[in-house]
Scaffold this active site. Structure first.
Site, PDB file in Angstrom:
ATOM      1  N   CYS A   1       0.855  -1.177   0.000  1.00 32.56           N
ATOM      2  CA  CYS A   1       0.000   0.000   0.000  1.00 32.56           C
ATOM      3  C   CYS A   1       0.891   1.227   0.000  1.00 32.56           C
ATOM      4  O   CYS A   1       1.944   1.241   0.633  1.00 32.56           O
ATOM      5  CB  CYS A   1      -0.888  -0.009   1.237  1.00 32.56           C
ATOM      6  SG  CYS A   1      -1.934   1.436   1.417  1.00 32.56           S
TER       7      CYS A   1
ATOM      8  N   HIS B   1      -5.228   2.191  -3.830  1.00 31.99           N
ATOM      9  CA  HIS B   1      -5.121   3.295  -2.878  1.00 31.99           C
ATOM     10  C   HIS B   1      -6.494   3.725  -2.413  1.00 31.99           C
ATOM     11  O   HIS B   1      -7.506   3.428  -3.047  1.00 31.99           O
ATOM     12  CB  HIS B   1      -4.309   4.474  -3.426  1.00 31.99           C
ATOM     13  CG  HIS B   1      -4.803   5.070  -4.705  1.00 31.99           C
ATOM     14  ND1 HIS B   1      -4.014   5.195  -5.817  1.00 31.99           N
ATOM     15  CD2 HIS B   1      -5.996   5.610  -5.051  1.00 31.99           C
ATOM     16  CE1 HIS B   1      -4.688   5.777  -6.796  1.00 31.99           C
ATOM     17  NE2 HIS B   1      -5.898   6.050  -6.342  1.00 31.99           N
TER      18      HIS B   1
ATOM     19  N   HIS C   1      -1.289   3.289   8.802  1.00 28.50           N
ATOM     20  CA  HIS C   1      -0.561   2.026   8.776  1.00 28.50           C
ATOM     21  C   HIS C   1      -0.100   1.619  10.168  1.00 28.50           C
ATOM     22  O   HIS C   1       0.121   2.459  11.036  1.00 28.50           O
ATOM     23  CB  HIS C   1       0.651   2.119   7.848  1.00 28.50           C
ATOM     24  CG  HIS C   1       0.292   1.943   6.414  1.00 28.50           C
ATOM     25  ND1 HIS C   1       1.021   2.493   5.385  1.00 28.50           N
ATOM     26  CD2 HIS C   1      -0.727   1.273   5.827  1.00 28.50           C
ATOM     27  CE1 HIS C   1       0.464   2.171   4.234  1.00 28.50           C
ATOM     28  NE2 HIS C   1      -0.601   1.437   4.478  1.00 28.50           N
TER      29      HIS C   1
ATOM     30  N   HIS D   1      -6.033   7.983 -13.778  1.00 29.50           N
ATOM     31  CA  HIS D   1      -7.471   7.764 -13.613  1.00 29.50           C
ATOM     32  C   HIS D   1      -8.156   8.918 -12.881  1.00 29.50           C
ATOM     33  O   HIS D   1      -9.199   8.741 -12.277  1.00 29.50           O
ATOM     34  CB  HIS D   1      -7.741   6.434 -12.911  1.00 29.50           C
ATOM     35  CG  HIS D   1      -7.052   6.284 -11.584  1.00 29.50           C
ATOM     36  ND1 HIS D   1      -5.711   6.003 -11.461  1.00 29.50           N
ATOM     37  CD2 HIS D   1      -7.519   6.379 -10.316  1.00 29.50           C
ATOM     38  CE1 HIS D   1      -5.390   5.922 -10.187  1.00 29.50           C
ATOM     39  NE2 HIS D   1      -6.465   6.159  -9.467  1.00 29.50           N
TER      40      HIS D   1
ATOM     41  N   HIS E   1      -7.802  -4.123   3.759  1.00 26.34           N
ATOM     42  CA  HIS E   1      -6.779  -3.143   4.149  1.00 26.34           C
ATOM     43  C   HIS E   1      -7.180  -1.736   3.703  1.00 26.34           C
ATOM     44  O   HIS E   1      -7.176  -0.786   4.499  1.00 26.34           O
ATOM     45  CB  HIS E   1      -5.440  -3.536   3.534  1.00 26.34           C
ATOM     46  CG  HIS E   1      -4.343  -2.539   3.767  1.00 26.34           C
ATOM     47  ND1 HIS E   1      -3.356  -2.724   4.705  1.00 26.34           N
ATOM     48  CD2 HIS E   1      -4.070  -1.334   3.179  1.00 26.34           C
ATOM     49  CE1 HIS E   1      -2.535  -1.684   4.698  1.00 26.34           C
ATOM     50  NE2 HIS E   1      -2.940  -0.829   3.767  1.00 26.34           N
ATOM     51  N   GLU E   2      -7.524  -1.586   2.420  1.00 29.36           N
ATOM     52  CA  GLU E   2      -7.849  -0.253   1.901  1.00 29.36           C
ATOM     53  C   GLU E   2      -9.095   0.318   2.569  1.00 29.36           C
ATOM     54  O   GLU E   2      -9.183   1.529   2.821  1.00 29.36           O
ATOM     55  CB  GLU E   2      -8.031  -0.310   0.383  1.00 29.36           C
ATOM     56  CG  GLU E   2      -6.791  -0.726  -0.395  1.00 29.36           C
ATOM     57  CD  GLU E   2      -5.582   0.141  -0.121  1.00 29.36           C
ATOM     58  OE1 GLU E   2      -5.753   1.332   0.198  1.00 29.36           O
ATOM     59  OE2 GLU E   2      -4.451  -0.374  -0.220  1.00 29.36           O
TER      60      GLU E   2
END
EC number: 3.4.24.22
Length: 476
Positions: free
Chosen positions: A92, A183, A228, A168, A218-219
């Site tokens: 990440c 992300h 984190h 993007h 996680h995201e």
């Protein structure tokens, strides 16, 4: 965060061991990778005169040790094989530095029911498999908090989930397979809370490839406000590894304590709620309508006005008067917070941003190469240590720099300070008392910000015409 979106990680060949003492030289690919990694994830500030000093106290050695400590490696301060191997692993991209287990300012959802929408799908998996993986990833957090989640099929959800490749539309392009995986942004309006997956990865539900459930869980932790963790067993550890299937997955105690420090425990949770007193003090997120609100600096940018405060800024445009609220690091990850001054130089289509004795030039969302530079390169004497405020007068192509009770005038065409300066602020701007926090030039007036008040100054009449609240620009 500090970005709060993932930054790209460049993949370069692994070498077995590269101690800084003699083996690695400037330009070596392993040193290049290390520098990029430390800049993106550990707030390393490049200094060409110091980076390659062969001393244990050099900044790069200290940053390597900081990285090694956080990721659980032996603190050698060298680019040994274990360190290089970890730098090459998918991860990440939210930075690892930070004083807390949650994002700075502890952003969180101010409600217990949160909506999400899956905007599009990866071709790697059936749609129902993607739906199931996301649902199970949210369930991980739902089980230990009062939060509930529901999916919508159209319109704007709190958390918008999408797959994309390359550029993007959010300033953080993806970098291809095997590197940065996804992300996410912390809670908030607009794009905040959203999750983007790199569709160049091979998404799977298995140990092979990149497991969608684990990355999504996680995201989504970031989407809920978690930073984190340095605990390897934690879901919020930044480096990707396959641990177990959704059926056997359980959050670590570190994850549970982090999320419950924001939202408390769920009604059926047996986990211990972290006492409020055990959480380190965190900086408050500024309220735009706080009557005592002051600004660090103010600048225009391509027709918009930016109001900087601490690590945040509000962005207001003529075509969208409702101010948007952002982290500085979400747009310019390498810029500092708590800025001193900023102004837009129209002739170069850039904004110059000042802190202490240095300044940066940004164009759009990019910090220009060759910065920061010292403020004395602009012509200030050595006695000037910092700039209080700066403003560009477009009609005259002059920039005014305010320092204490004086101001300098800079010719943007000739790139020199005008003769006869500095002058006393009160001599040329009657009614304006030093020290100035920020200055804006709009509609033919100068707006001087000092504390929670702003003073509208008419340069033709040489008088203050109105005294307003500083945050009146933010519809307060």
């Amino acid at each position: 965060m500090e970005p709060l979106a993932i930054l790209a990680l460049l993949s370069l060949p692994i070498c077995s061991a590269y101690p800084l003492h003699g083996a690695v030289t400037q330009g070596h690919p392993s040193m290049d990778l290390a520098q990029q990694y430390l800049e993106k994830y550990y707030n390393f500030k490049k200094n060409e005169k110091q980076i390659f000093k062969r001393k244990d106290s050099s900044p790069v050695v200290k940053k390597i040790q900081e990285m090694q400590k956080f990721l659980g490696l032996e603190m050698t301060g060298k680019l040994d094989s274990n360190t290089m191997e970890l730098m090459h692993k998918p991860r990440c991209g939210v930075p690892d530095v930070g004083g807390f287990s949650t994002f700075p300012g502890s952003p969180k959802w101010r409600k217990s029911h949160i909506t999400y929408r899956i905007v599009n799908y990866t071709p790697d998996l059936p749609r129902q498999s993607v739906d199931s993986a996301i649902e199970k990833a949210l369930k991980v957090w739902e089980e230990v908090t009062p939060l509930t989640f529901s999916r919508i099929s159209e319109g704007e959800a709190d958390i918008m989930i999408s797959f994309a490749v390359g550029e993007h539309g959010d300033f953080y392009p993806f970098d291809g397979p095997g590197q940065s995986l996804a992300h996410a942004y912390p809670p908030g309006p607009g794009f905040y809370g959203d999750v983007h997956f790199d569709d160049d990865e091979k998404w799977t539900l298995a140990p092979s490839g990149t497991n969608l459930f684990l990355v999504a869980a996680h995201e989504l932790g970031h989407s809920l406000g978690l930073f984190h963790s340095d605990k390897k067993e934690s879901l919020m550890y930044p480096v990707y590894r396959f641990s177990t299937s959704p059926a056997n997955f359980h959050l670590s105690q570190d994850d549970i304590e982090g999320i419950q420090s924001l939202y408390g425990a769920g009604p059926s949770s047996d986990a211990t709620v972290v006492p409020v007193l055990s959480v380190s003090p965190r900086p408050e997120t500024p309220d735009k309508c706080d009557p005592a609100l002051s600004f660090d600096s103010v600048s225009t940018l391509r027709g918009e006005v930016l109001f900087f405060k601490d690590r945040y800024f509000w962005r207001r445009s003529h075509w969208n008067p409702e101010p948007e609220f952002h982290l500085i690091s979400a747009f310019w990850p390498t810029l500092p917070s708590d800025l001193d001054a900023a102004y837009e130089a129209h002739n170069t289509d850039s904004v110059l941003i000042f802190k202490g004795s240095q300044f940066w030039a940004v164009r759009g969302n990019e910090v220009q190469a060759g910065y920061p530079k010292g403020i004395h390169t602009l012509g200030f004497p050595p006695t000037v240590k910092k700039i209080d405020a700066a403003v560009f007068e477009k009609e005259k192509k002059k920039t005014y720099f305010f320092v204490g009770d004086k101001y300098w005038r800079f010719d943007e065409t000739r790139h020199v300070m005008d003769k006869g300066f500095p002058r006393q602020i009160t001599d040329d701007f009657p009614g304006i008392e030093p020290q100035v926090d920020a200055v804006l030039h709009e509609f033919g007036f100068f707006y001087f910000f000092r504390g929670s008040s702003q003073f509208e100054f008419d340069p033709n009449a040489r008088t203050v015409t109105h005294i307003l609240k500083s945050n009146s620009w933010l519809l307060c």
